[in-house]
Structures are given as structure tokens and as C-alpha cells.
Design a protein around this motif. Structure first.
Motif, PDB file in Angstrom:
ATOM      1  N   GLN A 132       0.801  -1.176   0.238  1.00  0.00           N
ATOM      2  CA  GLN A 132       0.116   0.085   0.077  1.00  0.00           C
ATOM      3  C   GLN A 132       0.820   1.323  -0.179  1.00  0.00           C
ATOM      4  OE1 GLN A 132      -2.823   0.246   3.278  1.00  0.00           O
ATOM      5  NE2 GLN A 132      -3.770   1.838   2.347  1.00  0.00           N
ATOM      6  N   VAL A 133       0.495   2.338  -0.695  1.00  0.00           N
ATOM      7  CA  VAL A 133       1.023   3.659  -0.793  1.00  0.00           C
ATOM      8  C   VAL A 133       0.241   4.483  -0.299  1.00  0.00           C
ATOM      9  CG1 VAL A 133       2.312   5.391  -1.842  1.00  0.00           C
ATOM     10  CG2 VAL A 133       2.595   2.935  -2.544  1.00  0.00           C
ATOM     11  N   GLY A 134       0.320   5.331   0.818  1.00  0.00           N
ATOM     12  CA  GLY A 134      -0.696   6.188   1.516  1.00  0.00           C
ATOM     13  C   GLY A 134      -0.084   7.062   2.477  1.00  0.00           C
ATOM     14  N   THR A 135      -0.914   8.143   2.985  1.00  0.00           N
ATOM     15  CA  THR A 135      -0.689   8.916   4.023  1.00  0.00           C
ATOM     16  C   THR A 135      -0.654   7.975   5.457  1.00  0.00           C
ATOM     17  OG1 THR A 135      -2.908   9.588   4.417  1.00  0.00           O
ATOM     18  CG2 THR A 135      -1.536  10.979   2.960  1.00  0.00           C
ATOM     19  N   PRO A 136      -0.126   8.440   6.318  1.00  0.00           N
ATOM     20  CA  PRO A 136      -0.163   7.781   7.505  1.00  0.00           C
ATOM     21  C   PRO A 136      -1.375   7.260   7.993  1.00  0.00           C
ATOM     22  CG  PRO A 136       1.464   9.365   7.900  1.00  0.00           C
ATOM     23  CD  PRO A 136       0.871   9.574   6.267  1.00  0.00           C
ATOM     24  N   MET A 137      -2.412   8.308   8.076  1.00  0.00           N
ATOM     25  CA  MET A 137      -3.617   7.992   8.452  1.00  0.00           C
ATOM     26  C   MET A 137      -4.442   7.044   7.492  1.00  0.00           C
ATOM     27  SD  MET A 137      -3.752   8.754  11.310  1.00  0.00           S
ATOM     28  CE  MET A 137      -5.250   8.293  11.722  1.00  0.00           C
ATOM     29  N   ASP A 138      -4.229   7.006   6.112  1.00  0.00           N
ATOM     30  CA  ASP A 138      -4.730   6.310   5.141  1.00  0.00           C
ATOM     31  C   ASP A 138      -4.432   4.696   5.518  1.00  0.00           C
ATOM     32  OD1 ASP A 138      -6.224   7.426   3.376  1.00  0.00           O
ATOM     33  OD2 ASP A 138      -4.600   7.268   2.116  1.00  0.00           O
ATOM     34  N   ILE A 139      -2.965   4.540   5.835  1.00  0.00           N
ATOM     35  CA  ILE A 139      -2.449   3.387   6.098  1.00  0.00           C
ATOM     36  C   ILE A 139      -2.983   2.624   7.343  1.00  0.00           C
ATOM     37  CG2 ILE A 139      -0.166   2.254   6.668  1.00  0.00           C
ATOM     38  CD1 ILE A 139      -0.050   3.232   4.049  1.00  0.00           C
ATOM     39  N   TYR A 140      -3.087   3.643   8.223  1.00  0.00           N
ATOM     40  CA  TYR A 140      -3.744   3.199   9.678  1.00  0.00           C
ATOM     41  C   TYR A 140      -5.231   2.995   9.819  1.00  0.00           C
ATOM     42  CZ  TYR A 140      -4.129   2.941  14.763  1.00  0.00           C
ATOM     43  OH  TYR A 140      -4.807   2.579  16.024  1.00  0.00           O
ATOM     44  N   GLY A 141      -5.955   3.825   9.053  1.00  0.00           N
ATOM     45  CA  GLY A 141      -7.575   3.925   8.942  1.00  0.00           C
ATOM     46  C   GLY A 141      -7.892   2.981   7.839  1.00  0.00           C
TER      47      GLY A 141
END
Lengths: 309, 281, 359
Positions: free
Chosen positions: C214-223
Motif C-alpha cells: 500500500q502507498v498512502g498517508t499515515p492516516m490512510d495506512i492506519y485507518g
């Protein structure tokens, strides 16, 4: 890190075209080994093959020519009682010295594997003789062995014994050379064993002591298994080294009396550089090479089996 | 260092062992002590009996004689030239090749390295006849190069340096690559300074080896003025009993042994480390 | 500062493909983290960008210029190594100056840059020392300084904090964040530590088994973790996974646990595949509450001070971790009612793919 904005630098990369190294194979990298390879090829590989070639030639001293004779030199060697005798002498010498190097080397290492000053000095004494050259060692030991004036003779007379002529006795000449050799270079196996002993973690011994193991028991179940590899290194190294016996024999006994202490290398030296039978000497040197290679290989495989099994 | 020296209850046993080793060491030194004693006696007294060595008079005359009449100085000089030459040559060649084998990739490198390692198994005696012939053909015997050059073909130093270079973390080279350093610069400025301990080890080994080498110099140097000290000392032994005098001969032996012994005392730490290192590899 | 583009990049070691056809664009000035367990290929990827590994296929462009055939030094990037890789025999000053000298930078310019970097990193008093005389944290700063003086197109960090002790690691993390805010330099940061990735990066590339998860912002990755791997790898304690069956609740999925209790998720039913599913719930979405619908027996109580983690065995034998307040009264052996916030629950299929609520 305090306040700071890194002021924009001048375009550094543009100052000069970079010439940095890159990864991956490059033929120019071979230039690092080229100088050594010149010496290796010219003075080791080439003479190795030239020697094999020479061993198949019979040289004529008078008109400086030589003719190809195939394996004639080898055939002659194995019918040469003196040469066969030198092989026997050399093997005997190896059998006399190698076990002693291992046993005394290990004993000294065990006794001196301590960090106090006395042990350090004792280590220095036992190793110190190894740095002397063979010619000095033989001078010293001639003064020990001389039947009239030697130290051993004097001591024997002191006890009312008849002095023994070690280096002129056909049964004692080789053992005398062996004693000299052991005195000379016992330091090396000792140091090798010491290095191995120091690799053994001290906790092993502490654990063994807590398990009520005696000193003897610790030795058998911890020390010996841990230094097996070094033991092998010492044995192979000493076999190879003692097969090359030369200086001590040449200088102490000249191979005498009656060839009783003549080793292979002395035979090669005399045939090659005293009698100038170059082809014959080359053949003898190839035989020595073969024996040493076989001895080393046999040891290598024997040890591998034992370690694996 | 000691594995079990501090374990309680082993003190007495340890002391007894040490004591017996001290005794052996005394016996070990007897031959040298004897030689030293003889070297301090006038030759005329020794002619009658060497037992006179145990009581005075003692003299340094044998040593002062060395300065006047002996070839020892010339031989020491030759040995110095040869040993320094061999040592310098081995250090340069082995460092370059060690770096090459450990770090600089090129096609066929690993095969060449195996071939070089095989060279370790070739004893000097297997090549010495042919080498002698080669230097005869070039009319080079009785020169320094003839005595020095064969020693430079030894694979030992290459092996040692390759191992040492391999043990240096590779990210140091990589950092230097990112710093735009060329291959040679990485070798010369970055890695070589880190191999100083190995250089010391190899240097001492090479020096002592060359100094004590006997067979090749004996064959190659036939003129007394080209003898190394090792060959020279051998030449004095041939007519042992009837030589210039026992005391003088012993003084020569002691004197000739001094340089290496001093080297040994100074570099003992490195020599021990060198031997130990060889054992662990 | 420059962007970095990876265009279907591949890497083989012998016959093993360790990175296959990977494409990624790192924007100019962005701080991006490559996150994954050891052996996932994240360091290899970084080293390919640096020029320390060959590229077997595809292109790498830095600032629009194709670099994958250039030697490391010519790519204009600087790297901070895991073990710092300082030159041990050179002083700190010479360590910093080495790269600048190699490209013929004038002396006064070298001195100026080093002085400036030393001021920023507060290592001015160390310039004449050798790396052996420095502490771990000081070495770290020198390693960063060596990158800083080069004014590179991009900074590459290879697990730079893993050799520091815990306290120093946290402090250095903050300093790195501050440094990036000041320099706005394109930065790639390789780490296996999810906290470092979450706190530092503007975007995270999560890698596993040699591919990008996955590639994403920290909150993307977490949420909204894309896969079960990401869900398990990011966040502590790890997300709870429970096997469920699905019931329709007006187009949304209600997950039914083994003991018959239910969790109302916000995941639309129409995106779900057929086959076995599991629900994924983070510990902070499971609380002990009198009105909780799911009963469970507490086995272990971990007190963290500000909160308490409860390891609980459900009636159907599955286990999960729930969160309670710091002064939790719960004791091991208690049977407690659990309330699950279904709105933040995710569903995962057999292949580990995640299904989330609509945004």
C-alpha cells in the motif's frame, strides 16, 4: 538542532564532472590484481610447469644441451636406494616431530593460557627461539651435541657417563635433528593452540565447575572438542612444514652418517646444485610435491569425515 | 584470557603446573645461555676445554673481533636490503590484490582467486630448480633482485589481505562511492588506512621470513659478498671444529641473531596477533 | 530539490526476483517512508535509487534525469547508512569534506558548508575528533551532516535510528522532522519501525515479501489498510482478526461471531466477495462496557499506565485484545461484556484484501 535554513549552495555537482566509482564488474578493476598476477605467473606458475618439463629432460653438463627422456628420471629415482632412503628418513622425521609438536604445543598452551606476567614471559621464551634463523639454531645446537666439547657431553661426564656422539651416530642423528627442530619452532603450535583456547568462552568452564567437573573432565569435554579444528590446522601445517626439512640436516649432519639423516630436500639440493643433475633433481622435487599434497589432502578428507560424522 | 584461573580451589594445581613450566623454560634457555657463555671466553682457553666457560676470565674480545675481520656486517646489510625489499614488495602487491579480490568486481575474479589460493599449496621446493634455471638464463644470480623477487610470488599475503578487506564493512566503500570517490581513491584514501594492523602483521611475517630464508639465497647467492646473514652464518659452520675459534663463532651467532631478536621484542604483540589471526582463519 | 520516479523497476539476485515492475513517484520535497519487515526489499529499493545495486529492468529518474546507468556519486543524492559508515580514520571535518573535495569544491566553500552544517546539527565542537571518539548519537549527527553539506537532490536514510537507544531514537526522530520542515528536501526513509514511519513521513510505502502492499498517508495506512498484512503490521497492539459470517443490514454488513453475537460494520454489502471473511478491529475500538454485546473471559491484564490492554478469550475460543482505561478494575479471570465500535471495523477476505466503510 537550532534554527536554520540551509542557505542554497552553489551548484556543486557542476564544478567538475564526477568520476566516482560505480558498482558492478569493470575490467579496469582487474588492474588491482595485475601487479601481483605478474609475479604469480612468472615466478610460481611458470616455474611449476617448467619444473615438470625439466623433470622429463636429461641435461648434458658438457655441451649444455638436454634431451627429452619422458619418465626416465622418475624410473631412475625409484631405483635409487639413496633417494628411497631420503623419503624414509623424511617420513620418519615427520613421525618423530609432528606428534611432539601437537602434544608439547598443547601442554604449553594449556599451562600458559593465563593473563599474569609470568605466563607472558614464559610464552615469550618458548616462542622467541622461532624467530632465529636455522643457521644460528644449528650453531647453537652443534655446541650442545659436540662429543668432545658439547654441553650435553659435559653434563654426561659430570654424571660419570660416557659422552655420546649424537650427530655422527646413524641411529641418533635424525632424533638429534628432531630435538633441535622442536626446540626451534615449538612456539608456533603453542601460539596456535593458545589462540584457539582463548576463543573458548570462559562461561563454559564456569558452568562445568558448577557442575562439579574436575579439571581433567573439563579438558576432555570442553577444551578438546573446542580446539579440534586448530588441532587439525597444526597437524597439517606441521606435516607440510617438516616434510621440507633441509637446513637443520644440511648444517648439523650433512645428511650423514652414511645417508642416515638425509632428507628429500637435501637430496634435491645436492643433485640439483652440487651435482647439477637438474632433470633428476626436478623429478625428485615433483615427487616431494606429490607426497606433500597427498598428505595434506588425506588429512583434509579424514578430518571432514570426522567432523561430519 | 585465562579460562579457569579464577575458579576457586584450583590455585595449588595451577601453581604446580606453572612451576614445572618454569623448569622447562630454564632447560629451554640452556642452549642459548651456553652459547652466550662460550662467546665470552678467549678462544685459546676453549681450545683446551669448553668446561672453562663456567669460570672467568671472560672477555668481549670475540665481539670486538667481529667489527674488524668478519663479513658479518656486509651480510647484515644484504639481509636488510633483501628483507626490506621483500616486505615492501609483498605489502604493495598484497594490498592491491587483496582489495581487488575483496572489493573490485571483474569477470573471472572468483576463479582467479581460487587459482591463487591453490598456489598456497605449492612448496618452494617444487619450483626452486626451475626458478634457479630462469635466473641463470637471465644472468641475474648474485644480485638483490634475484634474491628478492621469488618471495613476491607468495600467495599468503594476498590471502591475508583479501580476508582483511572482506572484513571491513562494505557500507564504508558505499559511502565513499556516494561521495564521488574513484576506485583507486576508495582503495588508497578510505580502505587502506583501515588495514594498518594487517599491514603490520604481514610486514613482520614477511620481514622475518625473508631474513631467515635459507634455501633460495643459498642457491642464488654464491659470492660471499652477496650472502645474506643466514647464508653467511651457514658458510662459517662448514669447518666447524677447526674454525677461527669457537668463541668467535659463538659471538658471531649471538651478534647475527640480535637484529631479529630485537625486532621480536619490539613487535611481540603484533607477532602474537599475527599467529593468532592465522589460527582463527 | 527533485522528484524521484521509479518506472516499472525490477531487480533480480540470480534467478530470484526481489523487486518486480515497481512504479512509484516521490514528489519534490516529500518525506516518504519505505516501511516493512526485514527482507521485504525496502533497503534494496533504496540502494537501487542510490546506485549501490544494479537495476535489472525499468527506469529511475531523479529530477527528470534518467540515472539508473550513472555511478552513485553522479546521481546527486546523499545517503545516511544504518551503521553510519563514517570513515574511521578521518576527523569529522574530513568526513564531511571528503565528498566535496572529490568533486573539486573550492576550499572556502567547503569550509563554509561544513561550518553551516555543524551549526545546524550542533557538532561544531566535534569537528576535529574522529568517529571512534563520538557517542552513537553524535555519530548519527555527523552522518546526517555528511549528507547535508552535499546539498543533495534527495536524502536517502537507511534505518538510521535503529542503532540508537530508545530515548535517543525518539529525540532524533523529532529533530529529523524539524530538519525536514526547514530544508523541505526530498527524503526517502527506510524503516521497519511503524512509529518512525507514521510520525515522520508524509506518505508511507508499505512493503512485504518484495512487493508494495500500500502507498498512502499515515492516516490512510492506519485507518484504511489495503491488506491484512498492512493492518497487522501497522498499529500496536496489532489489529484483532475474528472469523465471521455476514448478515445484511440495509445494505451494510453485520458480522456474526462464532458465539452468535454481532458487530454492525459500515462496510457496504455489495463490495464483499463470497467466501470466508474475517472482521478486523483495533483494540481501541473494543471496550469493556456494561451494555457490551460480546462476552469474554479476561486472561491477561497489561497495564500501560495511560491505558490497559486486556487479552480476552471469547466464548467461541477466539482471542482478542481490548482496551480499557488506565485505572481498570478488571482482573484476570473476570468475565466482561465488550462493546465493539463497528463503524471502524474492516472486513478481510481469504486473500487478505481489505474492505472498508465508504468514505
Amino acid at each position: 538542532m537550532t534554527d536554520a535554513t540551509l542557505s542554497p549552495g552553489k551548484a556543486v555537482a557542476a564544478v567538475k564532472r564526477p568520476t566516482g566509482a560505480s558498482i558492478g564488474p569493470r575490467w579496469t578493476n582487474a588492474l588491482f590484481i595485475a601487479p601481483y598476477m605478474v609475479f604469480y605467473l612468472a615466478l610460481l606458475v611458470y616455474p611449476l610447469f617448467k619444473g615438470i618439463w625439466m623433470s622429463m629432460l636429461e641435461s648434458d653438463m658438457f655441451d649444455d644441451t638436454s634431451k627429452f627422456t619422458g619418465l626416465a628420471n622418475y624410473y631412475r629415482l625409484f631405483n635409487d636406494k639413496i633417494f628411497i632412503g631420503t623419503i624414509w628418513n623424511t617420513v620418519l622425521f615427520v613421525l618423530m616431530t609432528v606428534p611432539v609438536f601437537v602434544a608439547i604445543g598443547l601442554l604449553l598452551a594449556l599451562a600458559l593460557n593465563r593473563s599474569d606476567r609470568t605466563s607472558a614471559s614464559l610464552r615469550a621464551i618458548f616462542f622467541g627461539t622461532s624467530v632465529l634463523s636455522v643457521t644460528i639454531v644449528t650453531i647453537i645446537w652443534k655446541m650442545m651435541y659436540m662429543p668432545g666439547n658439547g654441553a650435553i657431553a659435559s653434563i654426561m661426564r659430570l654424571f660419570g657417563l660416557e659422552p655420546i656422539a649424537f650427530i655422527t651416530s646413524s641411529s641418533l642423528a635424525l632424533p638429534a635433528i628432531a630435538v633441535t627442530t622442536i626446540w626451534w619452532i615449538i612456539g608456533l603450535p603453542m601460539m596456535l593452540f593458545l589462540a584457539a583456547l582463548q576463543q573458548i568462552p570462559g562461561e563454559l568452564y564456569e558452568a562445568a565447575a558448577l557442575d562439579n567437573a574436575s579439571r581433567w573432565r573439563s579438558f576432555w569435554s570442553i577444551t578438546l572438542p573446542s580446539i579440534r579444528r586448530t588441532m587439525l590446522v597444526v597437524v597439517i601445517y606441521e606435516i607440510v612444514a617438516q616434510f621440507q626439512l633441509f637446513g637443520q640436516a644440511q648444517l648439523l649432519t650433512q645428511g650423514g652418517p652414511n645417508n642416515a639423516s638425509r632428507p628429500i630436500v637435501l637430496f634435491i639440493y645436492e643433485q640439483g646444485f652440487r651435482s647439477w643433475n637438474l632433470g633428476y633433481a626436478a623429478a625428485a622435487s615433483e615427487v616431494l610435491f606429490l607426497i606433500m599434497a597427498v598428505a595434506a589432502l588425506a588429512q583434509f578428507f579424514a578430518s571432514r569425515k570426522r567432523v561430519e560424522g | 584470557m585465562a579460562a579457569s584461573e579464577h575458579i576457586v580451589g584450583r590455585g595449588i594445581g595451577n601453581k604446580l603446573i606453572l612451576l614445572s613450566v618454569v623448569l622447562v623454560a630454564v632447560i629451554w634457555m640452556l642452549p642459548i645461555a651456553w652459547t652466550l657463555l662460550l662467546s665470552l671466553k678467549p678462544n685459546s682457553e676453549l681450545m683446551i676445554s669448553t668446561a672453562s666457560a663456567f669460570h672467568p676470565p671472560y672477555t668481549l674480545k670475540n665481539y670486538t673481533d667481529i667489527f674488524q675481520s668478519s663479513g658479518v656486517f656486509r651480510w647484515l646489510w644484504n639481509s636488510a636490503v633483501v628483507s626490506v625489499g621483500v616486505t615492501a614488495g609483498i605489502l604493495i602487491l598484497s594490498s592491491l590484490a587483496g582489495y581487488g579480490f575483496a572489493r573490485a568486481e571483474f569477470k573471472g575474479r572468483d576463479i582467479i582467486f581460487v587459482l591463487v589460493l591453490l598456489g598456497l599449496a605449492v612448496p618452494e621446493q617444487a619450483v626452486i630448480i626451475a626458478r634457479h634455471q630462469m635466473f641463470s638464463d637471465l644472468k641475474m644470480h648474485n644480485t638483490y633482485p634475484a634474491i628478492i623477487l621469488p618471495g613476491l610470488s607468495s600467495a599468503f599475503g594476498v590471502f591475508l589481505m583479501t580476508q582483511y578487506f572482506k572484513a571491513i564493512p562494505k557500507d564504508i566503500d558505499e559511502a565513499a562511492m556516494l561521495d564521488n570517490a574513484s576506485r583507486f581513491k576508495i582503495f588508497w584514501k578510505v580502505l587502506l588506512p583501515l588495514t594498518v594492523p594487517a599491514q603490520a602483521t604481514l610486514g613482520i611475517f614477511s620481514f622475518l621470513g625473508a631474513w631467515n630464508d635459507y634455501l633460495w639465497p643459498l642457491i642464488s647467492a654464491t659470492k660471499p659478498e652477496m650472502f645474506t646473514i643466514t647464508v653467511g652464518m651457514a658458510s662459517t659452520q662448514t669447518n666447524f671444529a677447526q674454525s677461527e675459534g669457537l668463541g668467535f663463532l659463538m659471538a658471531q651467532a649471538i651478534f647475527a641473531g640480535l637484529p631479529v631478536f630485537i625486532v621480536y621484542l619490539f613487535f611481540q604483540k603484533y607477532i602474537v596477533r599475527a599467529v593468532a589471526g592465522a589460527a582463527i582463519n | 530539490m527533485s522528484s524521484i520516479e521509479l518506472d516499472s523497476v525490477s531487480k533480480r539476485f540470480g534467478s530470484v526476483e526481489v523487486i518486480s515492475e515497481l512504479s512509484l513517484t516521490i514528489h519534490s520535497g516529500e518525506f516518504i517512508a519505505f516501511l516493512g519487515p526485514s527482507g521485504c526489499g525496502k533497503s534494496t529499493l533504496l540502494r537501487m535509487i542510490a546506485g549501490l545495486e544494479t537495476v535489472n529492468g525499468g527506469e529511475i529518474r531523479i529530477g527528470g534525469e534518467r540515472v539508473d546507468h550513472l555511478p552513485p556519486g553522479a546521481r546527486g543524492v546523499a545517503m545516511v547508512f544504518q551503521h553510519y559508515a563514517l570513515y574511521p580514520h578521518m576527523t569529522v571535518f574530513d568526513n564531511l569534506a571528503f565528498g566535496l573535495k572529490n568533486i573539486g569544491t573550492p576550499h572556502d566553500e567547503i569550509a563554509r558548508r561544513i561550518e553551516e552544517a555543524a551549526r545546524i546539527l550542533e557538532i561544531g565542537h566535534l569537528l576535529q575528533r574522529k568517529p571512534g571518539q563520538l557517542s552513537g548519537g553524535q555519530r548519527q549527527r555527523v552522518a546526517i551532516g555528511r549528507a547535508l553539506v552535499k546539498d543533495p537532490k534527495a536524502y536517502l536514510f537507511d534505518e538510521p535510528l535503529s542503532n540508537l537507544d530508545a530515548a535517543l531514537r525518539v529525540r532524533t526522530r523529532v529533530e529529523l522532522a524539524r530538519l525536514h520542515q526547514q530544508t523541505r528536501a526530498t527524503t526517502i526513509f527506510v524503516t521497519h519501525d511503524q512509529v518512525e514511519a507514521m510520525t515522520l513521513a508524509s506518505r508511507i510505502v508499505v512493503m512485504n515479501a518484495r512487493k508494495v502492499e500500500q502507498v498512502g498517508t499515515p492516516m490512510d495506512i492506519y485507518g484504511r489498510p489495503a491488506t491484512e498484512f498492512v493492518a497487522r503490521f501497522v498499529g500496536s497492539p496489532a489489529m484483532n482478526f475474528l472469523p465471521v459470517t455476514i448478515r445484511d443490514r440495509a445494505g451494510l454488513a453485520t458480522a456474526v461471531l462464532g458465539d452468535g453475537s454481532t458487530i454492525d460494520t459500515a462496510v457496504p454489502l455489495d463490495i464483499l466477495p463470497t467466501g470466508d471473511l474475517r472482521v478486523g478491529i483495533r483494540a481501541e475500538a473494543i471496550h469493556v462496557r456494561p451494555d457490551g454485546a460480546v462476552p469474554g473471559k479476561v486472561e491477561v491484564v497489561e497495564r500501560l499506565g495511560d491505558r490497559t490492554h486486556l487479552h480476552i478469550r471469547l466464548m467461541d475460543g477466539n482471542t482478542l485484545v481490548a482496551e480499557d482505561k488506565g485505572v481498570s478494575q478488571v482482573q484476570p479471570g473476570d468475565t466482561v461484556p465488550l462493546a465493539v465500535e463497528g463503524a471502524t471495523a474492516h472486513l478481510f477476505d481469504d486473500a487478505g484484501l481489505a474492505y472498508h466503510a465508504r468514505q
